[in-house]
Design a protein around this motif. Sequence first.
Motif, PDB file in Angstrom:
ATOM      1  N   MET A   1       0.830  -1.189   0.000  1.00  8.33           N
ATOM      2  CA  MET A   1       0.000   0.000   0.000  1.00  8.33           C
ATOM      3  C   MET A   1       0.873   1.251   0.000  1.00  8.33           C
ATOM      4  O   MET A   1       0.532   2.229  -0.632  1.00  8.33           O
ATOM      5  CB  MET A   1      -0.925  -0.032   1.214  1.00  8.33           C
ATOM      6  N   ASN A   2       1.953   1.222   0.716  1.00 10.91           N
ATOM      7  CA  ASN A   2       2.792   2.411   0.810  1.00 10.91           C
ATOM      8  C   ASN A   2       3.265   2.897  -0.542  1.00 10.91           C
ATOM      9  O   ASN A   2       3.339   4.090  -0.783  1.00 10.91           O
ATOM     10  CB  ASN A   2       3.994   2.157   1.724  1.00 10.91           C
ATOM     11  N   GLN A   3       3.595   1.965  -1.467  1.00 11.93           N
ATOM     12  CA  GLN A   3       4.071   2.399  -2.768  1.00 11.93           C
ATOM     13  C   GLN A   3       2.944   2.975  -3.631  1.00 11.93           C
ATOM     14  O   GLN A   3       3.200   3.731  -4.549  1.00 11.93           O
ATOM     15  CB  GLN A   3       4.829   1.283  -3.495  1.00 11.93           C
ATOM     16  N   CYS A   4       1.698   2.663  -3.315  1.00 11.57           N
ATOM     17  CA  CYS A   4       0.546   3.190  -4.062  1.00 11.57           C
ATOM     18  C   CYS A   4       0.133   4.576  -3.575  1.00 11.57           C
ATOM     19  O   CYS A   4      -0.500   5.330  -4.309  1.00 11.57           O
ATOM     20  CB  CYS A   4      -0.654   2.260  -3.930  1.00 11.57           C
ATOM     21  N   LEU A   5       0.467   4.886  -2.351  1.00 13.45           N
ATOM     22  CA  LEU A   5      -0.022   6.102  -1.715  1.00 13.45           C
ATOM     23  C   LEU A   5       0.219   7.380  -2.510  1.00 13.45           C
ATOM     24  O   LEU A   5      -0.708   8.172  -2.696  1.00 13.45           O
ATOM     25  CB  LEU A   5       0.570   6.221  -0.305  1.00 13.45           C
ATOM     26  N   TYR A   7       0.441   7.839  -5.672  1.00 14.77           N
ATOM     27  CA  TYR A   7      -0.418   7.850  -6.866  1.00 14.77           C
ATOM     28  C   TYR A   7      -1.871   8.116  -6.488  1.00 14.77           C
ATOM     29  O   TYR A   7      -2.566   8.872  -7.155  1.00 14.77           O
ATOM     30  CB  TYR A   7      -0.281   6.535  -7.622  1.00 14.77           C
ATOM     31  N   ILE A   8      -2.314   7.481  -5.420  1.00 14.01           N
ATOM     32  CA  ILE A   8      -3.692   7.687  -4.969  1.00 14.01           C
ATOM     33  C   ILE A   8      -3.887   9.143  -4.569  1.00 14.01           C
ATOM     34  O   ILE A   8      -4.880   9.771  -4.928  1.00 14.01           O
ATOM     35  CB  ILE A   8      -4.031   6.741  -3.798  1.00 14.01           C
ATOM     36  N   CYS A  16      -3.840  11.199   3.184  1.00 10.19           N
ATOM     37  CA  CYS A  16      -3.776   9.985   3.999  1.00 10.19           C
ATOM     38  C   CYS A  16      -3.988  10.367   5.453  1.00 10.19           C
ATOM     39  O   CYS A  16      -3.237  11.170   6.006  1.00 10.19           O
ATOM     40  CB  CYS A  16      -2.436   9.284   3.808  1.00 10.19           C
ATOM     41  N   ILE A  32      -7.761  -3.903  -2.085  1.00 14.85           N
ATOM     42  CA  ILE A  32      -6.797  -3.840  -3.171  1.00 14.85           C
ATOM     43  C   ILE A  32      -5.718  -4.879  -2.934  1.00 14.85           C
ATOM     44  O   ILE A  32      -5.668  -5.504  -1.889  1.00 14.85           O
ATOM     45  CB  ILE A  32      -6.214  -2.414  -3.330  1.00 14.85           C
ATOM     46  N   LYS A  33      -4.879  -5.064  -3.915  1.00 15.74           N
ATOM     47  CA  LYS A  33      -3.863  -6.109  -3.883  1.00 15.74           C
ATOM     48  C   LYS A  33      -3.109  -6.134  -2.559  1.00 15.74           C
ATOM     49  O   LYS A  33      -2.767  -5.104  -2.019  1.00 15.74           O
ATOM     50  CB  LYS A  33      -2.878  -5.895  -5.037  1.00 15.74           C
ATOM     51  N   ASN A  36      -4.957  -5.120   1.444  1.00 20.68           N
ATOM     52  CA  ASN A  36      -5.159  -3.778   1.996  1.00 20.68           C
ATOM     53  C   ASN A  36      -6.511  -3.242   1.570  1.00 20.68           C
ATOM     54  O   ASN A  36      -7.043  -3.633   0.543  1.00 20.68           O
ATOM     55  CB  ASN A  36      -4.063  -2.824   1.506  1.00 20.68           C
ATOM     56  N   LEU A  38      -8.817   0.313   0.880  1.00 21.49           N
ATOM     57  CA  LEU A  38      -8.840   1.750   0.658  1.00 21.49           C
ATOM     58  C   LEU A  38     -10.212   2.229   1.104  1.00 21.49           C
ATOM     59  O   LEU A  38     -11.230   1.755   0.612  1.00 21.49           O
ATOM     60  CB  LEU A  38      -8.610   2.070  -0.817  1.00 21.49           C
TER      61      LEU A  38
END
Length: 111
Positions: A1-5, A7-8, A16, A32-33, A36, A38
């Motif tokens: 999730m941290n790497q998506c943050l 972009y989201i 966040c 999500i994958k 996690n 959202l």
Amino acid sequence: MNQCLPYIKKLCNAVCQGYNLETGGEVANITIKGGNSLLVELGDYIDKDAEKEKLLTQLKKLEGEIKRCQNMLSNEKFTSKAPKEKVELEKNKLADYQSKYDAVKEKIELM
């Protein structure tokens, strides 16, 4: 999730609030994958009755799919004659449908 943050945040102009927070009943939730979730606070932005109706329709569809999988897997002719891969695929589908069913049911209960 941290790497998506990042972009989201950029796509949604989101902030966040933290991780593993307790929320109220008025949130949109998607898994999500990686397992996690959202969560998006909806507040006054949705029609609760329409959303509940949509979830109930989704629940009925999932009930049908669960029943179909259970019928296939309880059919001795299918389990004995079908390739093992096909039987495993149906077992995986059943587990997936059951997981989705439980998630939708939980959303309805929170409304």
